[in-house]
Scaffold this motif. Structure first.
Motif, PDB file in Angstrom:
ATOM      1  N   UNK A 103       0.800  -1.189   0.132  1.00 55.09           N
ATOM      2  CA  UNK A 103       0.019   0.097  -0.093  1.00 55.09           C
ATOM      3  C   UNK A 103       0.801   1.262  -0.047  1.00 55.09           C
ATOM      4  N   UNK A 104       1.895   1.145   0.918  1.00 54.82           N
ATOM      5  CA  UNK A 104       2.739   2.288   0.924  1.00 54.82           C
ATOM      6  C   UNK A 104       3.555   2.635  -0.722  1.00 54.82           C
ATOM      7  N   UNK A 105       3.616   1.299  -1.179  1.00 50.51           N
ATOM      8  CA  UNK A 105       4.568   1.700  -2.600  1.00 50.51           C
ATOM      9  C   UNK A 105       3.597   2.051  -3.477  1.00 50.51           C
ATOM     10  N   UNK A 106       2.195   1.683  -3.398  1.00 45.82           N
ATOM     11  CA  UNK A 106       1.240   2.126  -4.420  1.00 45.82           C
ATOM     12  C   UNK A 106       1.014   3.636  -4.097  1.00 45.82           C
ATOM     13  N   UNK A 107       0.936   4.048  -2.983  1.00 49.56           N
ATOM     14  CA  UNK A 107       0.547   5.480  -2.648  1.00 49.56           C
ATOM     15  C   UNK A 107       1.973   6.421  -3.226  1.00 49.56           C
ATOM     16  N   UNK A 108       2.987   5.972  -2.949  1.00 43.83           N
ATOM     17  CA  UNK A 108       4.289   6.637  -3.479  1.00 43.83           C
ATOM     18  C   UNK A 108       4.169   6.652  -5.046  1.00 43.83           C
ATOM     19  N   UNK A 109       3.855   5.610  -5.707  1.00 44.58           N
ATOM     20  CA  UNK A 109       3.741   5.724  -7.288  1.00 44.58           C
ATOM     21  C   UNK A 109       2.537   6.531  -7.587  1.00 44.58           C
ATOM     22  N   UNK A 110       1.306   6.625  -7.147  1.00 43.21           N
ATOM     23  CA  UNK A 110       0.427   7.346  -7.373  1.00 43.21           C
ATOM     24  C   UNK A 110       0.641   8.763  -7.187  1.00 43.21           C
ATOM     25  N   UNK A 111       1.317   9.348  -5.953  1.00 35.27           N
ATOM     26  CA  UNK A 111       1.637  10.541  -5.602  1.00 35.27           C
ATOM     27  C   UNK A 111       2.869  11.130  -6.715  1.00 35.27           C
ATOM     28  N   UNK A 112       3.678  10.137  -7.232  1.00 34.22           N
ATOM     29  CA  UNK A 112       4.660  10.665  -8.216  1.00 34.22           C
ATOM     30  C   UNK A 112       3.854  11.073  -9.432  1.00 34.22           C
ATOM     31  N   UNK A 113       2.676  10.475  -9.712  1.00 35.44           N
ATOM     32  CA  UNK A 113       1.757  10.596 -10.789  1.00 35.44           C
ATOM     33  C   UNK A 113       0.957  12.064 -10.520  1.00 35.44           C
ATOM     34  N   UNK A 114       0.588  12.279  -9.315  1.00 32.74           N
ATOM     35  CA  UNK A 114      -0.075  13.506  -9.046  1.00 32.74           C
ATOM     36  C   UNK A 114       0.615  14.655  -8.972  1.00 32.74           C
ATOM     37  N   UNK A 115       2.025  14.702  -8.683  1.00 32.55           N
ATOM     38  CA  UNK A 115       2.880  15.562  -8.637  1.00 32.55           C
ATOM     39  C   UNK A 115       3.306  16.275  -9.727  1.00 32.55           C
ATOM     40  N   UNK A 116       3.435  15.076 -10.679  1.00 31.27           N
ATOM     41  CA  UNK A 116       4.153  15.482 -12.051  1.00 31.27           C
ATOM     42  C   UNK A 116       3.430  16.652 -12.930  1.00 31.27           C
ATOM     43  N   UNK A 117       2.100  16.783 -12.891  1.00 34.90           N
ATOM     44  CA  UNK A 117       1.281  17.822 -13.734  1.00 34.90           C
ATOM     45  C   UNK A 117       1.646  19.345 -12.970  1.00 34.90           C
ATOM     46  N   UNK A 118       2.293  19.494 -11.788  1.00 32.03           N
ATOM     47  CA  UNK A 118       2.688  20.539 -11.221  1.00 32.03           C
ATOM     48  C   UNK A 118       3.919  20.659 -11.197  1.00 32.03           C
ATOM     49  N   UNK A 119       4.786  20.034 -11.917  1.00 31.40           N
ATOM     50  CA  UNK A 119       6.143  20.167 -11.910  1.00 31.40           C
ATOM     51  C   UNK A 119       7.320  19.749 -10.941  1.00 31.40           C
ATOM     52  N   UNK A 120       6.763  18.758 -10.355  1.00 30.03           N
ATOM     53  CA  UNK A 120       7.592  17.949  -9.334  1.00 30.03           C
ATOM     54  C   UNK A 120       7.859  16.455  -9.831  1.00 30.03           C
ATOM     55  N   UNK A 121       8.955  16.062  -9.940  1.00 28.45           N
ATOM     56  CA  UNK A 121       9.516  14.719 -10.542  1.00 28.45           C
ATOM     57  C   UNK A 121       9.398  13.761  -9.549  1.00 28.45           C
ATOM     58  N   UNK A 122       9.461  12.525 -10.076  1.00 30.66           N
ATOM     59  CA  UNK A 122       9.334  11.341  -9.097  1.00 30.66           C
ATOM     60  C   UNK A 122      10.282  11.415  -8.171  1.00 30.66           C
ATOM     61  N   UNK A 123      11.688  11.900  -8.195  1.00 27.35           N
ATOM     62  CA  UNK A 123      12.449  11.805  -7.122  1.00 27.35           C
ATOM     63  C   UNK A 123      12.168  12.737  -5.988  1.00 27.35           C
ATOM     64  N   UNK A 124      11.244  13.841  -6.612  1.00 31.27           N
ATOM     65  CA  UNK A 124      10.946  14.837  -5.393  1.00 31.27           C
ATOM     66  C   UNK A 124       9.935  13.972  -4.443  1.00 31.27           C
ATOM     67  N   UNK A 125       8.838  13.384  -5.028  1.00 35.38           N
ATOM     68  CA  UNK A 125       7.871  12.367  -4.179  1.00 35.38           C
ATOM     69  C   UNK A 125       8.629  11.576  -3.333  1.00 35.38           C
ATOM     70  N   UNK A 126       9.539  10.891  -4.026  1.00 33.46           N
ATOM     71  CA  UNK A 126      10.232   9.855  -3.157  1.00 33.46           C
ATOM     72  C   UNK A 126      11.026  10.312  -1.972  1.00 33.46           C
ATOM     73  N   UNK A 127      11.627  11.261  -2.397  1.00 29.94           N
ATOM     74  CA  UNK A 127      12.336  11.872  -1.181  1.00 29.94           C
ATOM     75  C   UNK A 127      11.477  12.486   0.207  1.00 29.94           C
ATOM     76  N   UNK A 128      10.163  13.077  -0.305  1.00 27.21           N
ATOM     77  CA  UNK A 128       9.084  13.446   0.482  1.00 27.21           C
ATOM     78  C   UNK A 128       8.440  12.331   1.198  1.00 27.21           C
ATOM     79  N   UNK A 129       8.387  11.371   0.548  1.00 22.52           N
ATOM     80  CA  UNK A 129       7.323  10.326   1.046  1.00 22.52           C
ATOM     81  C   UNK A 129       7.875   8.807   1.574  1.00 22.52           C
ATOM     82  N   UNK A 130       9.212   8.705   0.942  1.00 21.77           N
ATOM     83  CA  UNK A 130       9.509   7.270   1.394  1.00 21.77           C
ATOM     84  C   UNK A 130      10.089   7.318   2.839  1.00 21.77           C
ATOM     85  N   UNK A 131       9.941   6.036   3.538  1.00 27.67           N
ATOM     86  CA  UNK A 131      10.046   5.992   4.940  1.00 27.67           C
ATOM     87  C   UNK A 131      10.363   4.601   5.198  1.00 27.67           C
TER      88      UNK A 131
END
Length: 166
Positions: A103-131
């Motif tokens: 579930x945590x992996x699925x959430x991270x993948x979704x947030x990477x997609x959610x943030x892309x249209x507003x200019x944040x790449x997958x590395x940003x989401x991973x840095x913010x949400x990985x734990x």
């Protein structure tokens, strides 16, 4: 018997998809505590919600929730700001387990997609949400009230409130 969901199928789908999650509570003196969640899940019927927090970043928030401060959770779509707030007077806290990792992996993948249209790449989401899993706490609750918090004329309105006429 479980109470019926406060949420429409559209709201359940939004939460289930995995959108931005902010969790808040308060202490006995009504001082607020707040933290970004690193994951979320919702039951198919919308009556059970789980949000995931990093223990190392959320000590006060977890203490406030555990001490009966209740909680408010905001789910928001980054590209549109469509926002839902759920509130509950109590929640159950438990350490995350290996069963939560998908579930945590699925959430991270979704947030990477959610943030892309507003200019944040997958590395940003991973840095913010990985734990690390051993730093994650699952907060489970049954929503008692729900509000539309999307900016605009209905912001703050209970979901069951009649829509304003144009």
């Amino acid at each position: 018997m479980t109470a019926p969901s406060l949420l429409s199928p559209e709201h359940i789908a939004m939460v289930d998809r995995g959108v931005s999650v902010i969790v808040a509570s308060r202490d006995a003196a009504f001082r607020p505590s707040i933290m970004r969640g690193v994951g979320s899940a919702i039951s198919a019927d919308g009556t059970q919600v789980t949000v995931y927090l990093r223990r190392s970043q959320s000590r006060q928030l977890l203490q406030d929730i555990g001490s009966g401060g209740g909680l408010a959770v905001v789910f928001s779509e980054p590209p549109t700001h469509r926002t839902l707030q759920l509130k509950a007077r109590e929640a159950t806290l438990r350490p995350a387990s290996p069963a939560d990792q998908p579930q945590l992996d699925r959430y991270l993948a979704s947030m990477q997609c959610e943030l892309a249209p507003v200019g944040y790449g997958p590395q940003f989401a991973a840095a913010m949400l990985s734990a690390p899993l051993d730093d994650v706490v699952a907060v489970q609750f049954t929503p008692e009230s729900a509000y539309d918090q999307t900016p605009g004329p209905r912001a703050g309105a209970p979901l069951d409130a009649p829509k304003a006429r144009p």
